[in-house]
Design a protein around this motif. Structure first.
Motif, PDB file in Angstrom:
ATOM      1  N   LYS A  75      37.246  40.831  39.984  1.00  0.00           N
ATOM      2  CA  LYS A  75      36.323  40.345  41.007  1.00  0.00           C
ATOM      3  C   LYS A  75      35.250  39.457  40.405  1.00  0.00           C
ATOM      4  CE  LYS A  75      36.938  44.209  44.217  1.00  0.00           C
ATOM      5  NZ  LYS A  75      36.265  45.344  44.933  1.00  0.00           N
ATOM      6  N   SER A  76      34.761  39.843  39.240  1.00  0.00           N
ATOM      7  CA  SER A  76      33.757  39.032  38.563  1.00  0.00           C
ATOM      8  C   SER A  76      34.356  37.715  38.064  1.00  0.00           C
ATOM      9  CB  SER A  76      33.172  39.832  37.393  1.00  0.00           C
ATOM     10  OG  SER A  76      32.176  39.112  36.720  1.00  0.00           O
ATOM     11  N   LEU A  77      35.579  37.759  37.568  1.00  0.00           N
ATOM     12  CA  LEU A  77      36.253  36.531  37.134  1.00  0.00           C
ATOM     13  C   LEU A  77      36.434  35.574  38.308  1.00  0.00           C
ATOM     14  CD1 LEU A  77      38.931  38.217  34.867  1.00  0.00           C
ATOM     15  CD2 LEU A  77      37.155  36.648  34.051  1.00  0.00           C
ATOM     16  N   ALA A  78      36.815  36.110  39.464  1.00  0.00           N
ATOM     17  CA  ALA A  78      36.983  35.261  40.641  1.00  0.00           C
ATOM     18  C   ALA A  78      35.655  34.632  41.055  1.00  0.00           C
ATOM     19  CB  ALA A  78      37.580  36.067  41.793  1.00  0.00           C
ATOM     20  N   ALA A  79      34.575  35.401  40.951  1.00  0.00           N
ATOM     21  CA  ALA A  79      33.257  34.846  41.253  1.00  0.00           C
ATOM     22  C   ALA A  79      32.926  33.696  40.308  1.00  0.00           C
ATOM     23  CB  ALA A  79      32.195  35.939  41.166  1.00  0.00           C
ATOM     24  N   THR A  80      33.268  33.851  39.040  1.00  0.00           N
ATOM     25  CA  THR A  80      33.072  32.763  38.077  1.00  0.00           C
ATOM     26  C   THR A  80      33.803  31.511  38.532  1.00  0.00           C
ATOM     27  OG1 THR A  80      32.696  34.233  36.201  1.00  0.00           O
ATOM     28  CG2 THR A  80      33.543  32.047  35.694  1.00  0.00           C
ATOM     29  N   GLY A  81      35.041  31.669  38.964  1.00  0.00           N
ATOM     30  CA  GLY A  81      35.798  30.515  39.438  1.00  0.00           C
ATOM     31  C   GLY A  81      35.177  29.846  40.648  1.00  0.00           C
ATOM     32  N   ARG A  82      34.558  30.627  41.510  1.00  0.00           N
ATOM     33  CA  ARG A  82      33.977  30.059  42.729  1.00  0.00           C
ATOM     34  C   ARG A  82      32.649  29.359  42.492  1.00  0.00           C
ATOM     35  NH1 ARG A  82      36.210  34.957  44.963  1.00  0.00           N
ATOM     36  NH2 ARG A  82      34.251  36.071  44.562  1.00  0.00           N
ATOM     37  N   VAL A  83      31.796  29.916  41.614  1.00  0.00           N
ATOM     38  CA  VAL A  83      30.420  29.417  41.601  1.00  0.00           C
ATOM     39  C   VAL A  83      29.847  29.070  40.221  1.00  0.00           C
ATOM     40  CG1 VAL A  83      29.864  30.633  43.738  1.00  0.00           C
ATOM     41  CG2 VAL A  83      29.420  31.771  41.542  1.00  0.00           C
ATOM     42  N   ALA A  84      30.525  29.417  39.123  1.00  0.00           N
ATOM     43  CA  ALA A  84      29.939  29.194  37.794  1.00  0.00           C
ATOM     44  C   ALA A  84      30.510  27.936  37.140  1.00  0.00           C
ATOM     45  CB  ALA A  84      30.157  30.418  36.903  1.00  0.00           C
ATOM     46  N   ASP A  85      29.965  27.615  35.975  1.00  0.00           N
ATOM     47  CA  ASP A  85      30.344  26.395  35.248  1.00  0.00           C
ATOM     48  C   ASP A  85      31.022  26.683  33.918  1.00  0.00           C
ATOM     49  OD1 ASP A  85      28.861  24.668  37.171  1.00  0.00           O
ATOM     50  OD2 ASP A  85      27.146  25.749  36.340  1.00  0.00           O
ATOM     51  N   GLY A  86      31.051  27.951  33.512  1.00  0.00           N
ATOM     52  CA  GLY A  86      31.677  28.298  32.251  1.00  0.00           C
ATOM     53  C   GLY A  86      31.876  29.792  32.164  1.00  0.00           C
ATOM     54  N   TRP A  87      32.697  30.189  31.198  1.00  0.00           N
ATOM     55  CA  TRP A  87      33.054  31.598  31.022  1.00  0.00           C
ATOM     56  C   TRP A  87      33.086  31.923  29.540  1.00  0.00           C
ATOM     57  CZ3 TRP A  87      38.507  33.365  29.960  1.00  0.00           C
ATOM     58  CH2 TRP A  87      38.594  34.774  29.915  1.00  0.00           C
ATOM     59  N   ILE A  88      32.482  33.055  29.179  1.00  0.00           N
ATOM     60  CA  ILE A  88      32.500  33.580  27.818  1.00  0.00           C
ATOM     61  C   ILE A  88      33.337  34.852  27.850  1.00  0.00           C
ATOM     62  CG2 ILE A  88      31.098  34.370  25.883  1.00  0.00           C
ATOM     63  CD1 ILE A  88      28.687  32.998  27.391  1.00  0.00           C
ATOM     64  N   PRO A  89      34.562  34.843  27.327  1.00  0.00           N
ATOM     65  CA  PRO A  89      35.405  36.051  27.389  1.00  0.00           C
ATOM     66  C   PRO A  89      34.731  37.252  26.741  1.00  0.00           C
ATOM     67  CG  PRO A  89      36.709  34.147  26.750  1.00  0.00           C
ATOM     68  CD  PRO A  89      35.276  33.713  26.709  1.00  0.00           C
ATOM     69  N   GLY A  90      34.854  38.407  27.389  1.00  0.00           N
ATOM     70  CA  GLY A  90      34.214  39.609  26.893  1.00  0.00           C
ATOM     71  C   GLY A  90      34.876  40.181  25.660  1.00  0.00           C
ATOM     72  N   HIS A  91      34.130  40.997  24.938  1.00  0.00           N
ATOM     73  CA  HIS A  91      34.631  41.723  23.763  1.00  0.00           C
ATOM     74  C   HIS A  91      35.130  40.771  22.679  1.00  0.00           C
ATOM     75  CE1 HIS A  91      34.286  45.352  26.182  1.00  0.00           C
ATOM     76  NE2 HIS A  91      34.996  44.766  27.122  1.00  0.00           N
ATOM     77  N   ALA A  92      34.525  39.578  22.608  1.00  0.00           N
ATOM     78  CA  ALA A  92      34.892  38.564  21.608  1.00  0.00           C
ATOM     79  C   ALA A  92      36.379  38.253  21.625  1.00  0.00           C
ATOM     80  CB  ALA A  92      34.441  38.993  20.211  1.00  0.00           C
ATOM     81  N   ILE A 106      35.381  24.109  34.509  1.00  0.00           N
ATOM     82  CA  ILE A 106      34.796  25.390  34.111  1.00  0.00           C
ATOM     83  C   ILE A 106      35.178  25.642  32.662  1.00  0.00           C
ATOM     84  CG2 ILE A 106      34.642  27.859  34.605  1.00  0.00           C
ATOM     85  CD1 ILE A 106      35.650  27.173  37.463  1.00  0.00           C
ATOM     86  N   ARG A 107      34.242  25.443  31.770  1.00  0.00           N
ATOM     87  CA  ARG A 107      34.559  25.539  30.352  1.00  0.00           C
ATOM     88  C   ARG A 107      34.754  26.983  29.920  1.00  0.00           C
ATOM     89  NH1 ARG A 107      31.683  22.904  26.612  1.00  0.00           N
ATOM     90  NH2 ARG A 107      30.337  21.567  27.845  1.00  0.00           N
ATOM     91  N   THR A 108      35.486  27.164  28.817  1.00  0.00           N
ATOM     92  CA  THR A 108      35.617  28.469  28.169  1.00  0.00           C
ATOM     93  C   THR A 108      34.956  28.373  26.794  1.00  0.00           C
ATOM     94  OG1 THR A 108      37.736  28.867  29.272  1.00  0.00           O
ATOM     95  CG2 THR A 108      37.170  30.296  27.442  1.00  0.00           C
ATOM     96  N   VAL A 109      33.958  29.209  26.571  1.00  0.00           N
ATOM     97  CA  VAL A 109      33.200  29.229  25.324  1.00  0.00           C
ATOM     98  C   VAL A 109      33.423  30.591  24.674  1.00  0.00           C
ATOM     99  CG1 VAL A 109      30.915  29.045  24.275  1.00  0.00           C
ATOM    100  CG2 VAL A 109      31.495  27.654  26.280  1.00  0.00           C
TER     101      VAL A 109
END
Length: 304
Positions: free
Chosen positions: A174-191, A220-223
C-alpha cells in the motif's frame, strides 16, 4: 535536481558529539562534487542530532550539497509544519533539499513522544495525505483548504517556492502504491539493492500505481542506501552468499554501479559503512573522488 541525473551522496547517523566530524565530511563531499547527504530522523533518541536542524546547519556551511532526512519521521512532524520547514530550507539554500518521507516504524518510541499510534493501514493513509498536503503548500497560488482523514488545514497560504522532490522509504504494497501515485523517488528499505528480491517485487508496484494515475514511472527515481567497503585491492567476491553487496575496489564499485544504472534503472546511491552506519572520511573521499565521477562518465558515454 533532475529526476534523470544519477546522484551520489553519503548517509550519516550522527550524535551531538559527532558535529565536527559530520561538518568535515559534508564539506569534503561538497568540495569533491557529491550531490547530497542524508541524516536519519529519530527524534526520540536524545543523543541524536535533530535531522532538520542539522540539515539547515550543513547546507548553510556548504555551497552545492543538498540534504535530506532519510527518512522524515512523519508522525512526529505534522505535514503543514514540515512543508514550512522544507520550503524554507529550499529558499535559504537555493533548492538544496530533498524531502524524505516515511509512514513511521518504531511506534512504541513514537508514542512515547506523545503521538497517538496508528494502525499500519492508517499510517499509510496519513503518509499519502501528508505528501499531497506538503506539495499543495508550496509553489504559490491561492490559500489551501485540505480536509483529509488525518490532516486538515483551512485557507493556509502556500510558500512561494516549489516543493522539493519527495523520496519515500516505502516497504509494504500500500505504501509502495502511494509512492507511485504521489512521490518523486523511492529508497528501498533494509538497504535492498537492485539484485534483491525486495527490489524486484516492489518496484513494479510503484510503476503500476504511477501508470494508473497517468504518471510516467520513469520520473520516479530509485535511490539506494548502499553499505559497503572500498578496498585498495579487488575482492574475490563482491557479494555474500545471500547476494548482498559487500564492496570492493574502486574498479569493482564502478563496474557494479554502472551496471545498476544502465541495466536496472538506478538513479542514485547513498554510501554507508559496511554495517549501515556513517562511513569514514577516507571512504567518502574515495567515493567522491574516484567512484562517482567514473560512474557518471561511463553512463554519459553509453548515453551519447
Amino acid at each position: 535536481m533532475s529526476t534523470r541525473e544519477v546522484v551520489f551522496g553519503f548517509g550519516a547517523h550522527s550524535t551531538i558529539e559527532d558535529v565536527p566530524a559530520l561538518l568535515e565530511m559534508a564539506q569534503l563531499a561538497d568540495r569533491e562534487g557529491l550531490d547530497l547527504f542524508s541524516l536519519s530522523d529519530h527524534p526520540y533518541v536524545g543523543q541524536r542530532l535533530d535531522a532538520y536542524a542539522a540539515i539547515g546547519f550543513l547546507v548553510g556551511r556548504t555551497r552545492n550539497l543538498a540534504g535530506f532526512a532519510n527518512v522524515s519521521n512523519l508522525p512526529t512532524r505534522p505535514p503543514a509544519m514540515l512543508a514550512r520547514t522544507v520550503t524554507s530550507l529550499a529558499a535559504l539554500s537555493g533548492g538544496r533539499v530533498v524531502l524524505g518521507m516515511g509512514a513511521g516504524g518504531l511506534w512504541e518510541r513514537i508514542a512515547a513522544m506523545g503521538v497517538d499510534p496508528l494502525t499500519p493501514g492508517e499510517a499509510v493513509e496519513a503518509f499519502e495525505e501528508a505528501i499531497v498536503l506538503v506539495k499543495k503548500l508550496a509553489g504559490g497560488g491561492p490559500p489551501v483548504t485540505f480536509d483529509g482523514r488525518h490532516y486538515r488545514v483551512d485557507r493556509i497560504e502556500p510558500a512561494p517556492v516549489p516543493a522539493p522532490p519527495v523520496w519515500t522509504g516505502s516497504v509494504g504494497p500500500k505504501s509502495l502504491a502511494a509512492t507511485g501515485r504521489v512521490a518523486d523517488g523511492w529508497i528501498p528499505g533494509h538497504a535492498a539493492d537492485w539484485v534483491s528480491p525486495r527490489f524486484r517485487a516492489s518496484r513494479p508496484v510503484i510503476d503500476e500505481a504511477a501508470k494508473a494515475v497517468g504518471r510516467d514511472p520513469g520520473e520516479i527515481r530509485t535511490v539506494f542506501n548502499l553499505p559497503g567497503r572500498i578496498t585498495d585491492r579487488p575482492l574475490a567476491a563482491t557479494r555474500d552468499r545471500d547476494g548482498r553487496w559487500l564492496g570492493g575496489s574502486p574498479g569493482q564499485w564502478i563496474e557494479e554501479l554502472t551496471a545498476a544504472v544502465l541495466g536496472h534503472g538506478a538513479s542514485g546511491f547513498m554510501l554507508f559503512s559496511p554495517r549501515g552506519g556513517t562511513p569514514d572520511l577516507a571512504s567518502v573521499g574515495r567515493w567522491a573522488g574516484e567512484i562517482a565521477p567514473a560512474v557518471r562518465e561511463a553512463v554519459a558515454r553509453h548515453s551519447a
